[in-house]
Design an enzyme around this catalytic site. Structure first.
Site, PDB file in Angstrom:
ATOM      1  CE1 TYR A 190      -3.226   2.858   0.490  1.00  0.00           C
ATOM      2  CE2 TYR A 190      -3.590   2.242   2.699  1.00  0.00           C
ATOM      3  CZ  TYR A 190      -3.891   3.007   1.672  1.00  0.00           C
ATOM      4  OH  TYR A 190      -4.772   4.071   1.817  1.00  0.00           O
ATOM      5  CB  SER A 191       1.164   4.140  -0.028  1.00  0.00           C
ATOM      6  OG  SER A 191       1.820   5.436  -0.405  1.00  0.00           O
ATOM      7  CE1 TYR A 192       9.282   4.610   1.823  1.00  0.00           C
ATOM      8  CE2 TYR A 192       8.634   2.826   3.028  1.00  0.00           C
ATOM      9  CZ  TYR A 192       9.625   3.639   2.637  1.00  0.00           C
ATOM     10  OH  TYR A 192      10.987   3.348   3.147  1.00  0.00           O
ATOM     11  CB  SER A 198       3.933   0.031  -3.995  1.00  0.00           C
ATOM     12  OG  SER A 198       2.533  -0.002  -3.701  1.00  0.00           O
TER      13      SER A 198
END
Length: 965
Positions: free
Chosen positions: A771-773, A775
């Protein structure tokens, strides 16, 4: 084919009588050849029946005839006999099972149909009309003798029609209120209160012409109908359409098809059927049958479906995967069209289907939709979406009228239709008619829908069936689908109804979700009853964060329509009227007995206190099993954070690390951990892996989740609980617990995560999502695994491009604090922008910045989240350590595959989804050989939040399945 100048449906019968086509009526059991009645013979038989009807003392020309038979043959003959005799027919729908319901239904029909003449059989008078004290009913058996008399004495046939007179038209001497009305269709209203829809001659012809543009019938085609003739789809879309095109039709009872899907295919083959009807529930049943037949099995060798052109479908949304797999099976049996199945939208008021998707399932599968779109309207029908807040307003403000006329695009609102296919009124119900039409003449369907930029219709649900819980609206079918998808033992598939309900004994009580289902277990199987209840509650909590009332019912209580649907209004009415009160009492008694006998009760004061705290946190007053996994209760992340704080206060613990709760999965083990913690305050060794799904061990490939830049893993709690059959693990960064030092470089972080992963899952295939970072962490770990020869079968990024260095460098301690505050929904995006400047305007210490941020939220909100100045200070420090690691990150290398889930981006990252997708996320193609993109709802911080999670998890599961998981 009838011409537009002959706008009387009797011309369908007279003109089809000139053809060689016929109707094939299959008897019960299908063990005998069908009875073949040519259209010419149908005209002759119906004319004789009309003559008999006109001689009855109770007959009133120009009035309404209610036709009540079980067989298609009888319904069709008396439908046409009524028209020939000069009356308006209404086909009687199935009756409800209860005496009170039937009595109310008969009284209602007497009123709205103005004392109609009822035609039925002697046996049905005994079986179905016991409660009737309003309608005049006559048996038709004596008409058979009249037919014989007519054969020897033609003068007795006084119907005024001969099948040689093809230009015959019924004289217009009917009552003024029925002028132009061909037939009445009775809707399936709740509590037996049907509305009588006036279907006009011109309307029916416009509908037939429109339907042929969606599904053109070959000249020598054949239609097969298995739905009751009382349903407008079987009457107009099958029976009348076959006569309109002068082709043969096959009529068979529904039970023969539903009980034998393979026999259905043999019927299609034997009769060289061109078109038939197949709703989604039947397609699923057909698929289940075909999936179990080995390739080349002799039971399929005689089936030839090369004539089959169309399977029209409606009544419910079509599952794309089901449709695709059914077509694949049928193509092995000779089917040629790739778009064989045509989903559609229809209503009684528009003569059944009027909007069709002619590109199913290819276009829907390409864009990874779970349910097919409904397509475009046929000629004779227009559609638009009206804003919800003005959907029922008749007096529109002048400046808002233009918006309504043009309709909304890509926004959910109320579906409205207009055109010659649309009915004009309900018989004897001026108020319902008035409320159903807008001031500018559009019919309000009552459906929630949206229309995209390509003019395609997407159905979202029924407006009146929205469930409003704490100002959040839910669609019943989404909750029902979630229960269906859970495949709960003891719950009969497709016999689940969900609706809002309020305790009548407490008028001020809030609305709650009520789930009614048909049980598969024996009535006295208390364990199965309890397990089903627990699984349903858990599933509904995941979707709505609200605990439902649940009522199991034995077989026979929940009745389906001829299209296989349950009527939520009727079920809710039965509940309100107390028809299931005895079942409710038995259910409560049995569950209470099971709890008393089987639940593991607290054995000490700590366990007793924790049980009380859990009951308060979850808002339930039933006893809790101290050995039940905590996460298995369906507890939300907000509830868990609140529980953490109340435990700290109750046990006088300065800081209870969340990892203690997450790794001690029952009340009993948590009590032991708290006891040890009170004695030593030592949390123990850092472990990077947290098990979020405790029930999935060893059943499917595990799903590994990587935290966002704020470092919190509780955001995955709701998502993980949607995977009861799959282990779900999350990596937690170092630094949250006392004595832990945050990571300072990516190498150490990835090494710790790698060791934790290998300890839990030594061998692939692997499934990962960040999720977000998270990734980039998932991407980097996937590279290492693939370099070692392992298979990473699924790698997902939730809304992050590969290049993050510039973005990370804009983040410092203050920015991290503001992001966490926004992440926790303490402040809005607009307030976050202003607060960022305020906190940097002077020499403000970190502690004072935290105090300022916490002051932005209501104390109750921070208490629910378990936020304290110290916990927030620790959290920001962990987030800053992760952000610093990203300051120097440059992606490199290549992985095999990647799936990008994207939503509305952060304002300072991109201005729109399109820009974000095309200019930022597209760079993942430089680092993965196979990249697919999936648009989901919500914004960056809310995409897997409670509002958007129900649909997000469906998309995630669908994409994982496409990757072979």
């Amino acid at each position: 084919m009838a011409t537009s100048a002959e706008l009387n449906i009797l011309s369908l019968l007279t003109q089809s009588a000139l053809s060689s086509a016929c109707i094939k009526f299959y008897p019960k059991g299908c063990n005998y050849p069908p009875l073949e009645v040519s259209y010419s013979e149908l005209l002759d038989i119906s004319s004789k029946k009309a003559a008999w009807l006109r001689q009855q003392d109770s007959f009133r020309e120009g009035s309404i005839t209610l036709i009540h038979f079980k067989s298609h043959l009888d319904n069709i003959i008396w439908f046409w006999a009524s028209i020939i005799a000069g009356n308006v027919p209404a086909l009687s729908p199935p009756l409800v099972n209860t005496s009170e319901g039937r009595h109310a239904h008969f009284q209602h029909l007497w009123r709205i149909l103005e004392n109609p003449l009822v035609l039925t059989s002697e046996s049905l008078i005994r079986d179905d009309f016991v409660e009737n004290d309003a309608l005049f009913v006559i048996p038709v058996e004596s008409s058979a003798e009249f037919d014989l008399d007519c054969a020897t004495d033609p003068a007795k046939n006084r119907s005024g029609i001969s099948h040689f007179n093809t230009n015959y038209t019924v004289e217009s001497n009917t009552r003024s209120q029925l002028k132009g009305i061909a037939t009445l269709a009775l809707t399936s209203g709740s509590s037996g209160h049907s509305k009588a829809v006036c279907l006009g001659h011109e309307q029916i012809f416009a509908s037939l012409r429109g339907k042929l543009t969606a599904a053109p019938i070959p000249e020598n085609g054949c239609l097969l109908n298995w739905i009751g003739l009382d349903h407008v789809a079987s009457l107009v879309e099958m029976h009348l359409l076959a006569m309109f095109t002068c082709v043969t039709q096959v009529q068979i009872q529904a039970v023969e098809v539903l009980s034998n899907p393979l026999g259905f295919l043999h019927l299609l083959s034997e009769n060289k059927v061109s078109m038939t009807f197949a709703p989604d529930f039947f397609l699923a049943r057909l698929l289940g049958t075909l999936d179990q037949i080995p390739p080349g099995d002799h039971c399929l060798k005689d089936i030839d479906l090369s004539h089959l052109q169309f399977l029209t479908s409606g009544g419910e949304l079509n599952n794309v995967d089901t449709g695709f797999r059914v077509i694949e099976h049928l193509r092995q049996l000779g089917v040629k069209p790739a778009n064989l199945i045509i989903p559609g939208f229809g209503m009684t008021e528009i003569c059944a289907g009027g909007i069709f998707n002619k590109n199913f399932p290819a276009i829907d599968k390409k864009i990874m939709r779970e349910f097919g779109v409904l397509g475009e309207p046929v000629p004779g029908l227009k559609m638009r979406i009206s804003p919800l807040e003005r959907g029922n307003t008749r007096a529109l403000e002048e400046n808002k009228d233009l918006e309504r006329k043009s309709g909304l695009i890509n926004e959910v609102g109320q579906l409205e239709v207009q055109g010659p296919i649309v009915f004009s009124r309900y018989l004897n119900d001026q108020e319902a008619t008035k409320q159903s039409f807008t001031s500018d003449g559009w019919f309000q369907t009552g459906d929630l829908a949206k229309i995209d930029t390509q003019g395609q219709l997407y159905l979202e649900g029924r407006l009146k069936e929205l469930i409003n819980i704490n100002s959040v609206k839910y669609l019943p079918y989404e909750i029902e689908d979630a229960i269906e998808a859970a495949r709960i033992p003891g719950v009969e598939p497709s016999f689940i109804a969900c609706f809002s309900h309020r305790n009548l004994e407490s008028p001020t009580s809030p609305e709650m979700i009520y789930v009614v289902y048909q049980q598969q277990y024996d009535w006295d199987d208390i364990k199965a009853r309890f397990n089903a209840l627990h699984a349903i509650v858990r599933t509904v909590v995941l979707v709505t964060s609200s605990r439902p009332q649940v009522l199991p019912l034995p077989a026979g209580c929940l009745q389906k329509t001829s299209l296989g649907k349950l009527s939520r209004p009727k079920i809710r009415s039965a509940l309100v009227e107390g028809k299931w009160q005895e079942h409710e009492h038995v259910n409560e008694k049995e569950l209470a007995a099971y709890r008393n006998e089987n639940l593991t009760v607290p054995s000490n004061k700590t366990e007793e206190k924790l049980v009380t705290l859990f009951q308060e946190a979850l808002g339930v007053d039933v006893e809790m099993d101290v050995d039940m996994p905590i996460l298995d209760t369906g507890i939300s992340s907000v509830e868990l954070m609140r529980l953490k704080r109340v435990v700290e206060l109750s046990f006088n613990i300065e800081e209870l690390p969340m990892i203690i709760i997450l790794t001690n999965t029952t009340i009993r083990s948590l009590a032991e951990a708290i006891h040890k913690l009170q004695g030593s305050q030592n949390v123990g060794e850092y472990k990077p892996v947290v098990t979020l799904q405790p029930n999935g061990e060893g059943s499917k490939v595990p799903l590994w989740l990587f935290h966002p830049g704020v470092g919190e893993i509780l955001i995955f709690l709701g998502l993980a609980q949607h995977f009861p059959d799959r282990p779900v693990y999350a990596f937690r960064p170092r630094g949250f617990n006392p004595g832990e030092k945050p990571f300072h470089n990516q190498e150490d972080l990835l090494e710790a995560y790698y060791r934790g992963l290998k300890e839990k899952q030594p061998k692939g295939p692997y499934a990962m999502a960040g999720y977000s970072y998270g990734s980039v962490l998932a991407f980097e770990l996937s590279k290492r695994l693939e370099a070692e020869g392992e298979t990473v079968q699924f790698l997902a990024s939730f809304n992050l491009p590969p290049h993050i260095k510039q973005r990370m460098r804009t983040l410092d301690w203050t920015a991290g604090l503001i992001h966490i505050a926004h992440f926790c929904d303490i402040i809005s995006q607009e307030r976050a922008d202003k607060l960022n400047s305020e906190l940097r305007s002077g020499e403000i210490s970190h502690r004072d910045q935290i105090a300022t941020v916490l002051a932005e939220s209501e104390p109750e909100r921070t208490a629910r989240l378990g936020l304290t100045p110290q916990s927030l200070f620790t959290w920001v420090n962990v987030a800053l350590s992760l952000q610093k690691i990203g300051w120097t990150y440059d992606p490199s290398g290549m992985v095999s595959r990647m799936d990008i889930f994207y939503c509305q981006p952060l304002k300072d990252v991109a201005s729109s989804r399109e820009e974000y997708r095309n200019d930022k996320l597209n760079h993942w193609t430089d680092f993965a050989r196979d990249v697919k993109y999936h648009e989901v709802g919500g914004e960056h911080y809310t995409m897997i939040g409670p509002e958007h999670l129900p649909k997000f998890q469906q998309t995630l599961k669908r994409v994982m399945a496409a990757r072979g998981l």
